[in-house]
Design a protein around this motif. Structure first.
Motif, mmCIF file in Angstrom:
data_model
loop_
_atom_site.group_PDB
_atom_site.id
_atom_site.type_symbol
_atom_site.label_atom_id
_atom_site.label_comp_id
_atom_site.label_asym_id
_atom_site.label_seq_id
_atom_site.Cartn_x
_atom_site.Cartn_y
_atom_site.Cartn_z
ATOM 1 N N ALA A 159 0.850 -1.184 0.000
ATOM 2 C CA ALA A 159 0.000 0.000 0.000
ATOM 3 C C ALA A 159 0.890 1.239 0.000
ATOM 4 C CB ALA A 159 -0.911 0.001 1.217
ATOM 5 N N LYS A 160 0.319 2.373 -0.354
ATOM 6 C CA LYS A 160 1.031 3.647 -0.259
ATOM 7 C C LYS A 160 0.071 4.681 0.290
ATOM 8 C CE LYS A 160 2.260 6.153 -3.970
ATOM 9 N NZ LYS A 160 3.049 6.670 -5.130
ATOM 10 N N PHE A 161 0.611 5.509 1.197
ATOM 11 C CA PHE A 161 -0.211 6.557 1.809
ATOM 12 C C PHE A 161 0.524 7.882 1.691
ATOM 13 C CE2 PHE A 161 -1.591 8.934 5.691
ATOM 14 C CZ PHE A 161 -2.898 9.145 5.287
ATOM 15 N N ARG A 162 -0.209 8.923 1.356
ATOM 16 C CA ARG A 162 0.381 10.246 1.143
ATOM 17 C C ARG A 162 0.450 11.002 2.467
ATOM 18 N NH1 ARG A 162 1.940 12.943 -2.960
ATOM 19 N NH2 ARG A 162 1.258 11.212 -4.286
ATOM 20 N N THR A 163 1.672 11.326 2.913
ATOM 21 C CA THR A 163 1.883 11.994 4.194
ATOM 22 C C THR A 163 2.094 13.498 4.049
ATOM 23 O OG1 THR A 163 4.200 11.301 4.003
ATOM 24 C CG2 THR A 163 2.782 10.017 5.448
ATOM 25 N N GLY A 164 2.207 13.991 2.817
ATOM 26 C CA GLY A 164 2.392 15.421 2.592
ATOM 27 C C GLY A 164 1.160 16.042 1.958
ATOM 28 N N GLY A 190 2.941 -4.599 3.888
ATOM 29 C CA GLY A 190 3.948 -3.566 3.797
ATOM 30 C C GLY A 190 3.396 -2.319 3.132
ATOM 31 N N PHE A 191 4.063 -1.180 3.386
ATOM 32 C CA PHE A 191 3.568 0.075 2.829
ATOM 33 C C PHE A 191 4.709 1.046 2.578
ATOM 34 C CE2 PHE A 191 3.491 0.472 7.432
ATOM 35 C CZ PHE A 191 4.111 1.685 7.646
ATOM 36 N N LYS A 192 4.459 1.922 1.615
ATOM 37 C CA LYS A 192 5.334 3.052 1.351
ATOM 38 C C LYS A 192 4.599 4.334 1.733
ATOM 39 C CE LYS A 192 7.992 2.999 -2.248
ATOM 40 N NZ LYS A 192 8.501 3.001 -3.639
ATOM 41 N N LEU A 193 5.367 5.386 1.944
ATOM 42 C CA LEU A 193 4.803 6.703 2.189
ATOM 43 C C LEU A 193 5.327 7.646 1.122
ATOM 44 C CD1 LEU A 193 5.285 6.891 6.067
ATOM 45 C CD2 LEU A 193 3.219 6.225 4.815
ATOM 46 N N THR A 194 4.646 8.751 0.939
ATOM 47 C CA THR A 194 5.105 9.715 -0.052
ATOM 48 C C THR A 194 4.685 11.115 0.366
ATOM 49 O OG1 THR A 194 5.081 10.280 -2.424
ATOM 50 C CG2 THR A 194 3.016 9.517 -1.482
ATOM 51 N N GLY A 195 5.578 12.067 0.164
ATOM 52 C CA GLY A 195 5.254 13.458 0.413
ATOM 53 C C GLY A 195 5.548 13.919 1.826
ATOM 54 N N GLY A 196 6.334 14.977 1.948
ATOM 55 C CA GLY A 196 6.484 15.654 3.221
ATOM 56 C C GLY A 196 7.537 15.132 4.177
ATOM 57 N N LEU A 197 8.087 13.948 3.931
ATOM 58 C CA LEU A 197 9.057 13.376 4.872
ATOM 59 C C LEU A 197 10.482 13.826 4.522
ATOM 60 C CD1 LEU A 197 7.720 9.743 5.415
ATOM 61 C CD2 LEU A 197 7.977 11.513 7.150
ATOM 62 N N SER A 204 7.427 21.883 12.266
ATOM 63 C CA SER A 204 6.902 22.843 11.310
ATOM 64 C C SER A 204 8.070 23.366 10.497
ATOM 65 C CB SER A 204 6.208 23.991 12.054
ATOM 66 O OG SER A 204 5.706 24.940 11.138
ATOM 67 N N HIS A 205 8.022 23.145 9.195
ATOM 68 C CA HIS A 205 9.123 23.519 8.317
ATOM 69 C C HIS A 205 8.571 24.327 7.152
ATOM 70 C CE1 HIS A 205 11.694 20.654 10.470
ATOM 71 N NE2 HIS A 205 10.683 19.809 10.389
ATOM 72 N N ASP A 206 9.168 25.481 6.910
ATOM 73 C CA ASP A 206 8.728 26.356 5.827
ATOM 74 C C ASP A 206 7.231 26.646 5.920
ATOM 75 O OD1 ASP A 206 11.342 26.317 4.753
ATOM 76 O OD2 ASP A 206 10.903 24.435 3.711
ATOM 77 N N GLY A 207 6.758 26.788 7.152
ATOM 78 C CA GLY A 207 5.360 27.126 7.368
ATOM 79 C C GLY A 207 4.389 25.976 7.229
ATOM 80 N N GLN A 208 4.909 24.758 7.077
ATOM 81 C CA GLN A 208 4.040 23.586 6.924
ATOM 82 C C GLN A 208 4.347 22.560 8.008
ATOM 83 O OE1 GLN A 208 4.793 22.184 2.913
ATOM 84 N NE2 GLN A 208 3.032 23.311 2.143
ATOM 85 N N GLU A 209 3.297 21.908 8.485
ATOM 86 C CA GLU A 209 3.497 20.790 9.401
ATOM 87 C C GLU A 209 3.994 19.577 8.602
ATOM 88 O OE1 GLU A 209 3.217 21.094 12.780
ATOM 89 O OE2 GLU A 209 3.027 23.181 12.155
ATOM 90 N N GLN A 210 5.019 18.927 9.117
ATOM 91 C CA GLN A 210 5.572 17.771 8.413
ATOM 92 C C GLN A 210 5.875 16.660 9.408
ATOM 93 O OE1 GLN A 210 8.833 18.635 5.759
ATOM 94 N NE2 GLN A 210 7.870 20.484 4.965
ATOM 95 N N HIS A 211 5.613 15.429 8.972
ATOM 96 C CA HIS A 211 5.963 14.278 9.788
ATOM 97 C C HIS A 211 7.467 14.058 9.747
ATOM 98 C CE1 HIS A 211 1.883 13.107 10.682
ATOM 99 N NE2 HIS A 211 1.560 13.245 9.407
ATOM 100 N N GLY A 212 7.978 13.344 10.735
ATOM 101 C CA GLY A 212 9.402 13.064 10.814
ATOM 102 C C GLY A 212 9.711 11.621 10.479
ATOM 103 N N LEU A 213 10.818 11.401 9.791
ATOM 104 C CA LEU A 213 11.207 10.050 9.397
ATOM 105 C C LEU A 213 11.457 9.167 10.611
ATOM 106 C CD1 LEU A 213 12.033 7.890 7.391
ATOM 107 C CD2 LEU A 213 14.284 9.000 7.226
ATOM 108 N N LEU A 214 12.167 9.684 11.608
ATOM 109 C CA LEU A 214 12.432 8.876 12.792
ATOM 110 C C LEU A 214 11.144 8.558 13.532
ATOM 111 C CD1 LEU A 214 15.697 10.457 14.266
ATOM 112 C CD2 LEU A 214 15.455 8.539 12.675
ATOM 113 N N ASN A 215 10.234 9.528 13.576
ATOM 114 C CA ASN A 215 8.935 9.277 14.217
ATOM 115 C C ASN A 215 8.235 8.092 13.572
ATOM 116 O OD1 ASN A 215 9.530 12.351 14.164
ATOM 117 N ND2 ASN A 215 8.088 12.152 15.866
#
Length: 288
Positions: A159-164, A190-197, A204-215
């Protein structure tokens, strides 16, 4: 809040935790690199000290024809690519792109990604790992279960889920991401993620909330240990690298292997962004 420079680990993490983790999505937003520049830089990445962390170049199905002359005749190893059809892209376009690239010199197709729909099985099996981007809301549970029903050692499906966030996709918060992780693990998928990581730690980076890879890596580890959504949310919300780094360095080789079996890769339009931060945290062993 601990700064990255003050949160450095006393030793690197298990190498397998990051091997091949970051797929090169340079041509996709917000990077939007021209294809020729993306190919050139991908080859640079593949000869750098961090080459082992970098996955294939992600190429839109619509760009297959443009990629062929860029890969042909290169005095280098074949260009490893995954063909991407965003949700809504006609399946026929993805199938044609895969066929075209497979017949081209200097290209190795190692994956296909497209949107999930109930009729996804009607398309030819690409013979490489197939990743299906799932929707959000109630349809997500159905989609993940549907993909998992056909996944096996003989048919690699993810599966793939968009995180950004995009213009049409609001940023999914920690609870929504936690629910997706919990659903995928419960379905043994299994799954992949895309966007924002782009960053190691939630913020908060460049005015946007973003998830963290380590998280995400830590949350997957604890989801596999049985944590429910309410327990995963604080892990995905943690903004202090000083809290996350010990979670990561305590992972054994076996822990890293099972985490990566469920979370094999994610797409990032700037592959050096997370790698630079992982190095600053002392989690990578740099070498010449």
């Amino acid at each position: 809040m601990t700064r990255l420079s003050d949160a450095a680990a006393p030793r690197p993490a298990e190498p397998g935790l990051f091997a091949g983790l970051v797929d090169d999505a340079a041509v996709f937003p917000p990077g939007n690199a021209p294809l020729d520049e993306a190919v050139r830089m991908h080859r640079v990445h593949r000869t750098s000290w961090y080459a082992g962390l970098v996955g294939p170049l992600l190429v839109p199905a619509s760009a297959a024809g443009d990629l062929v002359p860029l890969a042909a005749g290169a005095d280098a190893d074949p260009l490893r690519v995954a063909v991407i059809g965003r949700p809504g892209t006609p399946v026929e376009q993805v199938v044609d792109a895969v066929a075209r690239l497979r017949s081209a010199d200097g290209v190795e197709v190692v994956g296909v990604e497209r949107g999930w729909e109930p009729s996804w099985r009607e398309a030819p099996d690409p013979g490489v790992p197939l990743t299906l981007e799932v929707p959000r809301g109630d349809a997500q549970v159905e989609a993940v279960a549907d993909i998992a029903a056909d996944a096996s050692d003989n048919r690699p499906l993810q599966a793939k889920f968009r995180t950004g966030a995009t213009d049409t996709w609001a940023w999914p918060d920690e609870r929504e991401l936690a629910a997706f992780v919990r659903t995928a693990v419960d379905q043994d998928l299994g799954f992949k993620l895309t966007g924002g990581l782009h960053h190691a730690v939630r913020g908060s980076h460049d005015g946007q909330e973003q998830h963290g890879l380590l998280n995400v890596l830590v949350a997957v580890r604890w989801a596999l240990n049985g944590d429910d959504v309410d327990e995963l949310v604080p892990l995905l919300s943690e903004r202090d690298p000083g809290v996350l780094v010990p979670h990561v360095t305590r992972m054994s080789a076996a822990d890293a292997a099972i985490v990566r079996a469920f979370f094999p890769a994610y797409g990032c339009c700037g592959v050096t962004d997370p790698i630079t931060e992982l190095a600053a945290l002392g989690l990578l062993e740099e070498h010449a």
